[in-house]
Enzyme design. Sequence first.
Site, short mmCIF file in Angstrom:
data_model
loop_
_atom_site.label_atom_id
_atom_site.label_comp_id
_atom_site.label_asym_id
_atom_site.label_seq_id
_atom_site.Cartn_x
_atom_site.Cartn_y
_atom_site.Cartn_z
N ARG A 1 46.73 47.82 40.98
CA ARG A 1 46.78 46.92 42.14
C ARG A 1 48.10 47.05 42.60
NH1 ARG A 1 42.15 47.08 41.16
NH2 ARG A 1 40.60 45.36 41.12
N SER B 1 39.50 39.04 43.92
CA SER B 1 40.00 38.32 42.87
C SER B 1 41.36 38.01 43.23
CB SER B 1 40.18 39.72 41.90
OG SER B 1 39.27 40.57 41.39
N GLU C 1 47.11 37.93 43.50
CA GLU C 1 46.88 39.33 43.77
C GLU C 1 47.03 39.37 45.47
OE1 GLU C 1 43.26 41.58 42.82
OE2 GLU C 1 43.66 42.73 44.57
N1 EPU Z 1 34.69 37.02 32.69
C1 EPU Z 1 34.64 35.61 32.14
N2 EPU Z 1 34.23 34.66 33.15
C2 EPU Z 1 34.10 35.08 34.42
C3 EPU Z 1 34.05 36.27 34.94
C4 EPU Z 1 34.35 37.19 33.94
O1 EPU Z 1 34.90 35.39 30.93
O2 EPU Z 1 33.86 34.06 35.12
C5 EPU Z 1 34.74 38.07 31.66
C6 EPU Z 1 33.59 38.92 31.57
O3 EPU Z 1 32.79 38.59 30.82
C7 EPU Z 1 34.50 40.41 31.39
C8 EPU Z 1 35.57 40.14 31.98
O4 EPU Z 1 35.86 38.75 32.30
O5 EPU Z 1 34.36 40.58 30.06
C9 EPU Z 1 36.16 41.06 33.28
O6 EPU Z 1 34.97 40.61 34.17
P1 EPU Z 1 34.61 41.60 35.24
O7 EPU Z 1 33.79 42.81 34.80
O8 EPU Z 1 33.72 40.63 36.32
O9 EPU Z 1 35.88 42.03 36.07
P2 EPU Z 1 37.21 41.45 36.50
O10 EPU Z 1 38.48 41.94 35.83
O11 EPU Z 1 36.95 39.99 36.65
C10 EPU Z 1 37.88 43.30 37.94
C11 EPU Z 1 38.81 43.68 39.42
C12 EPU Z 1 37.64 43.59 40.34
C13 EPU Z 1 36.65 44.69 39.93
C14 EPU Z 1 36.10 44.26 38.70
C15 EPU Z 1 35.03 45.28 38.43
C16 EPU Z 1 40.90 42.71 39.21
C17 EPU Z 1 41.94 41.50 39.35
N3 EPU Z 1 39.76 42.52 39.37
O12 EPU Z 1 37.46 42.20 38.01
O13 EPU Z 1 38.23 43.79 41.57
O14 EPU Z 1 35.61 44.71 41.13
O15 EPU Z 1 37.09 44.47 37.80
O16 EPU Z 1 35.84 46.52 38.19
O17 EPU Z 1 41.33 43.76 38.77
C18 EPU Z 1 39.38 42.58 43.53
O18 EPU Z 1 40.17 43.24 43.25
O19 EPU Z 1 39.15 42.08 44.69
C19 EPU Z 1 38.02 42.79 42.43
C20 EPU Z 1 37.12 42.21 43.05
#
Ligand code: EPU
Length: 367
Positions: A195, A267, A363
């Site tokens: 990012r 995010s 972010e």
């Molecule tokens: N989780 C929770 N609570 C929640 C949501 C998620 O505990 O409310 C846990 C999930 O169970 C999972 C972990 O957190 O184990 C990660 O969640 P998720 O796979 O939804 O991905 P994320 O880390 O929240 C990142 C990116 C997203 C991208 C997704 C999929 C960042 C900051 N965010 O989200 O990017 O789409 O992975 O690859 O890196 C963005 O940058 O705007 C964005 C949406």
Amino acid sequence: MAQRALRTCWTWLKTVPEGCWRHCNQRRRDKLVIVQRNMALTNLNTLGIAAKASYFAEVTSLDALATLLADTKLASLPRLVLGGGSNIVLQQDFAGLVVKIALRGVQCEALGESRLLRVAAGENWDALVKSCLQQGWYGLENLISIPGSVGAAPIQNIGAYGVELSDVLVAVSGWDLRENCLRRLSASDCELSYRSSIFKTHLLDQFIVTEVELKLSHSPSPNIRYQALADALPSGVDVTPELVAETVARLRASKLPDFRLEPNAGSFFKNPIIEASNAAELQAEHPQLVSWPMPDGRVKLAAAWLVDQCGWKGQRVDGVGVHPRQAIVLVNYEHCSGGNVLALAAAIQEAVSQRFGVALEIEPRIY
Ligand code: EPU
């Protein structure tokens, strides 16, 4: 309010044929640019913040951009370059010039099994992904449904479901405001990381992206290394890029709200990256901690999990809230000011810091 009717003569995205390099390269020398006063930005940022710009101009050609930047009256003003407006927080009215990049067009050249695409910064990212898939140019399918413009993609090195822009980026061209000329940076010059890029560090506010070059493949090679994606794929079927795109689009739609209905900036926090020793201590204290090892030995934590554990998911304060299905997405339910959004973000950062001793970084860019 005057609207610009001028266009460059680049071929529109949907109609681009392969090998149309020379045809597309003939741009109209279009210098006219209209500057508007007190322009409402509510519909130009996906958080729906009702701020205004003192001056606003939309540029549809490189010559128009050069004309605008050469204007001595506007040159001394603070400047905000806008793509899709999906990664910004406007704290107040912007007392300067907002430049909306509306350069359009895409060119494609066949290089054996690869396809080299040159895409103008104002194209919509998601439309590009879908169009490439339709034409059988692969590599972007995991990045489907990400809001924003093509020009914004290298700035934060967009990434999702196991793929980052850095995997396909060849070069970025743009206006270098220090040298006052167009410049092309190779992908390695762009210093892309999680990012982040040179456009957020050394070249912050010094470079206006006008075109992005991508290398795609004509032969499918689906990437399903991201566990949540692999788990969501139907079993017993051939995994095609189309299936990957469909699955990612479904996953995103199931947990990321549509900004047109629930204004948000994706995010809101980066996943924090911490030292391995620190992560091991946290893991011992919180066995459910969600984390991923990084190639450099450090550990990336799931910001969403940290925020969720602090009980913020689904909470609302002063017209803004944390989305009930995704704990790192802040929603501006009542089109409040950026101040309300940032106050909620600060409360979340404080809670995560108190409970886990981890600093969450915002972010989107704050103006
Ligand atoms: N989780 C929770 N609570 C929640 C949501 C998620 O505990 O409310 C846990 C999930 O169970 C999972 C972990 O957190 O184990 C990660 O969640 P998720 O796979 O939804 O991905 P994320 O880390 O929240 C990142 C990116 C997203 C991208 C997704 C999929 C960042 C900051 N965010 O989200 O990017 O789409 O992975 O690859 O890196 C963005 O940058 O705007 C964005 C949406």
